[in-house]
Write a protein that holds these residues in place. Structure first.
Motif, PDB file in Angstrom:
ATOM      1  N   ASN A  11       6.985 -16.178 -38.728  1.00 20.40           N
ATOM      2  CA  ASN A  11       6.142 -16.705 -40.220  1.00 20.40           C
ATOM      3  C   ASN A  11       4.731 -18.157 -39.315  1.00 20.40           C
ATOM      4  O   ASN A  11       5.028 -18.719 -40.150  1.00 20.40           O
ATOM      5  CB  ASN A  11       7.000 -17.274 -41.101  1.00 20.40           C
ATOM      6  CG  ASN A  11       7.645 -18.846 -40.824  1.00 20.40           C
ATOM      7  OD1 ASN A  11       8.402 -19.192 -39.971  1.00 20.40           O
ATOM      8  ND2 ASN A  11       8.210 -19.794 -42.362  1.00 20.40           N
ATOM      9  N   GLU A  41       7.965 -12.229 -48.868  1.00 20.83           N
ATOM     10  CA  GLU A  41       8.603 -14.411 -48.550  1.00 20.83           C
ATOM     11  C   GLU A  41       9.818 -15.091 -48.029  1.00 20.83           C
ATOM     12  O   GLU A  41      10.123 -14.315 -47.916  1.00 20.83           O
ATOM     13  CB  GLU A  41       8.284 -14.639 -50.284  1.00 20.83           C
ATOM     14  CG  GLU A  41       7.346 -14.011 -51.191  1.00 20.83           C
ATOM     15  CD  GLU A  41       7.466 -14.377 -52.452  1.00 20.83           C
ATOM     16  OE1 GLU A  41       8.689 -14.440 -53.272  1.00 20.83           O
ATOM     17  OE2 GLU A  41       6.418 -13.644 -53.329  1.00 20.83           O
ATOM     18  N   PHE A  45      14.501 -20.673 -48.440  1.00 17.29           N
ATOM     19  CA  PHE A  45      13.616 -21.930 -48.021  1.00 17.29           C
ATOM     20  C   PHE A  45      11.978 -21.682 -48.360  1.00 17.29           C
ATOM     21  O   PHE A  45      11.752 -20.779 -48.294  1.00 17.29           O
ATOM     22  CB  PHE A  45      13.648 -22.746 -46.446  1.00 17.29           C
ATOM     23  CG  PHE A  45      12.593 -21.414 -45.245  1.00 17.29           C
ATOM     24  CD1 PHE A  45      11.531 -22.196 -44.753  1.00 17.29           C
ATOM     25  CD2 PHE A  45      13.435 -20.489 -45.012  1.00 17.29           C
ATOM     26  CE1 PHE A  45      11.277 -21.007 -44.376  1.00 17.29           C
ATOM     27  CE2 PHE A  45      12.984 -19.722 -44.334  1.00 17.29           C
ATOM     28  CZ  PHE A  45      11.353 -20.067 -43.108  1.00 17.29           C
ATOM     29  N   ASN A  46      11.084 -22.846 -48.564  1.00 16.50           N
ATOM     30  CA  ASN A  46      10.029 -22.441 -48.737  1.00 16.50           C
ATOM     31  C   ASN A  46       9.024 -22.637 -47.780  1.00 16.50           C
ATOM     32  O   ASN A  46       9.552 -23.411 -47.052  1.00 16.50           O
ATOM     33  CB  ASN A  46       9.279 -23.773 -49.934  1.00 16.50           C
ATOM     34  CG  ASN A  46      10.064 -24.014 -51.422  1.00 16.50           C
ATOM     35  OD1 ASN A  46      10.483 -22.194 -51.548  1.00 16.50           O
ATOM     36  ND2 ASN A  46      10.594 -24.829 -52.137  1.00 16.50           N
ATOM     37  N   GLY A  47       8.186 -21.785 -47.199  1.00 17.13           N
ATOM     38  CA  GLY A  47       7.545 -21.774 -45.874  1.00 17.13           C
ATOM     39  C   GLY A  47       6.178 -20.095 -46.355  1.00 17.13           C
ATOM     40  O   GLY A  47       6.503 -19.998 -47.368  1.00 17.13           O
ATOM     41  N   HIS A  48       6.309 -19.976 -45.396  1.00 17.00           N
ATOM     42  CA  HIS A  48       4.910 -19.740 -44.867  1.00 17.00           C
ATOM     43  C   HIS A  48       5.692 -17.471 -45.230  1.00 17.00           C
ATOM     44  O   HIS A  48       6.697 -17.804 -44.316  1.00 17.00           O
ATOM     45  CB  HIS A  48       4.149 -19.312 -43.857  1.00 17.00           C
ATOM     46  CG  HIS A  48       3.288 -20.918 -43.275  1.00 17.00           C
ATOM     47  ND1 HIS A  48       2.425 -21.101 -44.368  1.00 17.00           N
ATOM     48  CD2 HIS A  48       3.115 -21.541 -43.366  1.00 17.00           C
ATOM     49  CE1 HIS A  48       1.437 -22.352 -44.280  1.00 17.00           C
ATOM     50  NE2 HIS A  48       1.974 -22.878 -43.371  1.00 17.00           N
ATOM     51  N   GLN A 152      14.091  -9.079 -53.265  1.00 21.12           N
ATOM     52  CA  GLN A 152      13.421  -9.960 -53.000  1.00 21.12           C
ATOM     53  C   GLN A 152      12.266  -8.965 -53.107  1.00 21.12           C
ATOM     54  O   GLN A 152      11.604  -8.101 -52.314  1.00 21.12           O
ATOM     55  CB  GLN A 152      13.714  -8.911 -51.825  1.00 21.12           C
ATOM     56  CG  GLN A 152      15.133 -10.205 -50.851  1.00 21.12           C
ATOM     57  CD  GLN A 152      15.552 -10.369 -49.826  1.00 21.12           C
ATOM     58  OE1 GLN A 152      15.309  -9.252 -49.709  1.00 21.12           O
ATOM     59  NE2 GLN A 152      17.234 -10.833 -48.988  1.00 21.12           N
TER      60      GLN A 152
END
Length: 163
Positions: A11, A41, A45-48, A152
């Motif tokens: 990512n 996604e 965790f949050n991220g690209h 997901q």
């Protein structure tokens, strides 16, 4: 010859790193089968968003030699030893299967995330639908059919390998 399946993900500079990863895998294992590329996604965790797919190959190398090659390819692509589990990745290469070997010595096989992560199970079911999971004793196609697809988010993307 052992049949191996490798999960590939990135990512961070996704196109660059998965192309470099596949090129290195070709150099290590010669002939590859590659699933569709999926965008997903991040999990945990949050991220690209990630690009994920699975590669199949054959090898005469022992399991730990294969794992060493995968770790070296990751390092060659900017992956640092000791990176957090749920964090951005330049390149993530995980050995999912080595024939029907079941082991926890040096590496967990079959990899425990197979039935739990859509970004592993869907491309694996695409490449080896009739292959039987050595512990769950179900085909990857049946495991994918039974998977809760709302858990997901991922989708196939068109990916041009030689651009």
């Amino acid at each position: 010859m052992a049949r191996i399946f490798i999960s590939v993900g990135s990512n961070v500079d996704r196109e660059q790193h998965i192309r470099a990863g596949v090129k290195a895998l070709y150099q290590a294992f010669d002939e590859l089968e590659i699933s569709s590329v999926f965008e997903s996604e991040p999990v945990g965790f949050n991220g690209h968003a990630f690009y994920n797919f699975v590669v199949a190959a054959s090898t005469e190398l022992e399991v730990l030699a294969v794992v060493a090659i995968l770790k070296q390819i990751e390092r060659d692509n900017g992956r640092l030893a000791g990176d957090k589990k749920f964090a951005p990745r330049t390149l993530d290469l995980d050995l999912l299967l080595y024939d029907d070997l079941i082991t926890e010595v040096g590496v967990q096989l079959p990899r425990g995330e197979i039935p739990h992560n859509a970004f592993v199970l869907w491309p694996l079911a695409e490449l080896a639908p009739d292959r039987i999971h050595p512990e769950l004793e179900q085909s990857y196609e049946k495991l994918w059919q039974a998977y809760d697809k709302s858990s997901q988010k991922l989708w196939k993307i068109p990916f041009i390998w030689n651009s």
